[in-house]
Write a protein that holds these residues in place. Structure first.
Motif, PDB file in Angstrom:
ATOM      1  N   ARG A  12       0.829  -1.198   0.000  1.00 49.90           N
ATOM      2  CA  ARG A  12       0.000   0.000   0.000  1.00 49.90           C
ATOM      3  C   ARG A  12       0.871   1.258   0.000  1.00 49.90           C
ATOM      4  N   ARG A  13       0.312   2.301  -0.605  1.00 47.68           N
ATOM      5  CA  ARG A  13       1.009   3.603  -0.680  1.00 47.68           C
ATOM      6  C   ARG A  13       2.308   3.517  -1.459  1.00 47.68           C
ATOM      7  N   THR A  14       2.521   2.468  -2.237  1.00 46.37           N
ATOM      8  CA  THR A  14       3.773   2.166  -2.951  1.00 46.37           C
ATOM      9  C   THR A  14       4.941   1.937  -2.003  1.00 46.37           C
ATOM     10  N   ASP A  15       4.641   1.449  -0.785  1.00 46.15           N
ATOM     11  CA  ASP A  15       5.724   1.050   0.121  1.00 46.15           C
ATOM     12  C   ASP A  15       6.498  -0.107  -0.506  1.00 46.15           C
ATOM     13  N   ILE A  16       7.825  -0.053  -0.399  1.00 46.66           N
ATOM     14  CA  ILE A  16       8.674  -1.111  -0.946  1.00 46.66           C
ATOM     15  C   ILE A  16       8.856  -2.170   0.138  1.00 46.66           C
ATOM     16  N   LEU A  17       8.242  -3.339  -0.059  1.00 46.11           N
ATOM     17  CA  LEU A  17       8.252  -4.391   0.947  1.00 46.11           C
ATOM     18  C   LEU A  17       9.436  -5.337   0.781  1.00 46.11           C
ATOM     19  N   ALA A  18       9.874  -5.562  -0.441  1.00 49.73           N
ATOM     20  CA  ALA A  18      10.986  -6.495  -0.692  1.00 49.73           C
ATOM     21  C   ALA A  18      11.527  -6.251  -2.093  1.00 49.73           C
ATOM     22  N   TRP A  19      12.706  -6.752  -2.355  1.00 54.59           N
ATOM     23  CA  TRP A  19      13.336  -6.593  -3.662  1.00 54.59           C
ATOM     24  C   TRP A  19      14.409  -7.657  -3.825  1.00 54.59           C
ATOM     25  N   ASN A  20      14.906  -7.818  -5.047  1.00 57.64           N
ATOM     26  CA  ASN A  20      16.018  -8.746  -5.284  1.00 57.64           C
ATOM     27  C   ASN A  20      17.277  -7.947  -5.621  1.00 57.64           C
TER      28      ASN A  20
END
Length: 290
Positions: free
Chosen positions: A130-138
């Motif tokens: 939500r809100r374009t929160d960055i939750l995870a990435w590689n």
């Protein structure tokens, strides 16, 4: 969204913003002032005339003092020439959508998205909440954009980074367009949960810090986009033309896996492979729920 959650003040501001963009000629009305009008766009009375409602009724809609019925909203969507995304946004603001349970303010990346993310070794990918929160990435996403791990979790938000992170801003030769379409998508999020305190905090913070954000947010643009193309000028890989798409998580529809790929045989495809090699050499960081 139930009628009790409707954001009538925002609905009024949206209606006003849309009518100011239309001229009498566009909607088939004579311009008695000969082009010299004291107000920009259509007057409230003209919108009311076209929608076959009283000027007082429409005025109260814009002032947030009146709820609109679905037939009236349908008529206003036609009169104001709203596209599908704008029409959906207007209905969200009016509280005419199905009721939703109140959402929790904390999200954690879903395990299945985490596993899928880790398997994409040569494809940049992030999980947005939500809100374009960055939750995870590689690691490839970190190599393409920035080392997200160095950013405090509460500040790890795509919209915030687009406006406030110089390294990410410099990636986009068409930064103005990227920023505006990102804000238009965020407005849809705001309509779905107008009482979200963290979203209000984000908008308030960026409105104070960035005049572009303040101006474009005030334009009340909305958009729904599932795929697209990004052009990035990367300091290591060079210019990249990447297609992006998203996968919505069925366990939590507020989480989306965003991937960026290049068409095989193109220079961008080769440059992504170069970036993957560079990222592998610099893979001293752990791949966490970053």
């Amino acid at each position: 969204m139930s009628s009790s959650n409707a954001d009538h003040g925002e609905l009024g501001a949206f209606l006003k913003a849309r009518r100011t963009e239309l001229s009498p000629a566009q909607v088939g009305l004579p311009d008695a002032a000969g082009g010299r009008r004291r107000v920009k766009g259509l007057r409230r009375e003209e919108v009311a005339l076209l929608a076959s409602i009283s000027p007082d009724y429409y005025t109260r809609l814009e002032q947030g003092r009146r709820q609109a019925s679905e037939p009236v909203l349908d008529t206003l969507a036609r009169v104001l020439r709203l596209d599908d995304g704008e029409r959906a946004y207007m209905f969200e603001l009016s509280g005419r959508d199905a009721a939703r349970p109140r959402r929790s303010t904390t999200q954690k990346v879903q395990p299945e998205l985490r596993r899928l993310l880790d398997d994409l070794s040569t494809t940049p990918a992030v999980v947005l909440g939500r809100r374009t929160d960055i939750l995870a990435w590689n690691p490839m996403a970190a190599a393409l954009f920035t080392d997200f791990a160095r950013i405090p979790e509460k500040k790890r938000n795509f919209i915030r980074l687009v406006f406030r992170e110089p390294a990410i801003r410099a990636l986009y030769p068409d930064w103005d367009w990227v920023a505006q379409i990102s804000l238009a998508q965020l407005r849809m999020e705001a309509a779905r949960d107008p009482k979200d305190p963290r979203l209000a905090e984000l908008v308030g913070e960026l409105s104070l810090q960035d005049p572009d954000f303040r101006r474009w947010w005030g334009a009340h643009r909305v958009a729904v986009q599932g795929t697209g193309t990004k052009v990035l000028n990367h300091p290591i890989a060079g210019q990249l033309t990447l297609d992006w798409s998203f996968l919505t998580c069925t366990a939590d529809p507020d989480q989306q896996l965003i991937t960026l790929t290049a068409e095989p045989g193109t220079p961008s495809h080769d440059r992504l492979r170069i970036l993957a090699s560079w990222a592998a050499q610099a893979a001293g960081h752990p791949v966490a729920d970053r």
